[in-house]
Every structure is written in C-alpha cells, then in structure tokens.
Design a protein around this motif. Structure first.
Motif, PDB file in Angstrom:
ATOM      1  N   MET A   1    -114.958  51.524  78.733  1.00  8.08           N
ATOM      2  CA  MET A   1    -114.670  52.882  78.383  1.00  8.08           C
ATOM      3  C   MET A   1    -114.946  53.803  79.559  1.00  8.08           C
ATOM      4  O   MET A   1    -114.189  54.737  79.783  1.00  8.08           O
ATOM      5  N   ARG A   2    -116.001  53.520  80.282  1.00  5.45           N
ATOM      6  CA  ARG A   2    -116.305  54.374  81.436  1.00  5.45           C
ATOM      7  C   ARG A   2    -115.184  54.318  82.469  1.00  5.45           C
ATOM      8  O   ARG A   2    -114.833  55.331  83.076  1.00  5.45           O
ATOM      9  N   TRP A   9    -108.384  58.993  81.140  1.00  8.23           N
ATOM     10  CA  TRP A   9    -108.120  58.880  79.707  1.00  8.23           C
ATOM     11  C   TRP A   9    -109.129  59.721  78.933  1.00  8.23           C
ATOM     12  O   TRP A   9    -110.292  59.839  79.316  1.00  8.23           O
ATOM     13  N   THR A  10    -108.710  60.261  77.808  1.00  8.87           N
ATOM     14  CA  THR A  10    -109.606  60.985  76.910  1.00  8.87           C
ATOM     15  C   THR A  10    -109.908  60.070  75.730  1.00  8.87           C
ATOM     16  O   THR A  10    -108.990  59.598  75.054  1.00  8.87           O
ATOM     17  N   GLU A  14    -113.776  59.143  67.248  1.00  6.23           N
ATOM     18  CA  GLU A  14    -113.123  58.290  66.251  1.00  6.23           C
ATOM     19  C   GLU A  14    -112.663  56.970  66.868  1.00  6.23           C
ATOM     20  O   GLU A  14    -112.780  55.911  66.260  1.00  6.23           O
ATOM     21  N   GLU A  15    -112.149  57.042  68.080  1.00  8.00           N
ATOM     22  CA  GLU A  15    -111.713  55.820  68.769  1.00  8.00           C
ATOM     23  C   GLU A  15    -112.914  54.935  69.109  1.00  8.00           C
ATOM     24  O   GLU A  15    -112.852  53.714  68.980  1.00  8.00           O
ATOM     25  N   THR A  16    -113.997  55.552  69.532  1.00  6.44           N
ATOM     26  CA  THR A  16    -115.202  54.792  69.843  1.00  6.44           C
ATOM     27  C   THR A  16    -115.770  54.136  68.589  1.00  6.44           C
ATOM     28  O   THR A  16    -116.209  52.992  68.631  1.00  6.44           O
TER      29      THR A  16
END
Length: 61
Positions: A1-2, A9-10, A14-16
């Motif tokens: 993710m980092r 990217w944003t 909710e995605e996490t």
C-alpha cells in the motif's frame, strides 16, 4: 500500500478494510504431519506438574 501511495494512488479506509491478512499461497494451513511413523507410541502423560508452584496463583489475580 505504501508503494501505491508513493505512486500517486489514493487508498480509502474502505479499501483498506476490505484487505485480508490471511496468507493463502505457499503455506501448510493445518501443519505438516508425519504419517509414516504410526507404530511409535508417545510417552505417558503425567498430570502431576510437580515442577510448577501453584501456591502463588493468587498473586496473578
């Protein structure tokens, strides 16, 4: 993710939350059990536990 964030990217909360830490590849989910030694009998279980001092249990509570 980092790495994705560094690339621009944003990522939303909710995605996490939808991600799962459960590893599904290259693991032995239930362990590795030897099935070629069924004739070996384990040592008898001794429930006495003489090496543990249970008199100090009130200190843990």
């Amino acid at each position: 993710m980092r790495d994705l964030v560094r690339q621009g990217w944003t990522i939303t909360a909710e995605e996490t939350a939808a991600l799962s830490p459960y590893i599904r590849a290259h693991i032995t989910r239930f362990g590795a059990y030897a099935t070629d030694v069924p004739g070996i009998e384990p040592e008898a279980f001794d429930p006495a536990l003489d090496e543990i001092d249970f008199t100090v249990l009130d200190l843990a509570a």
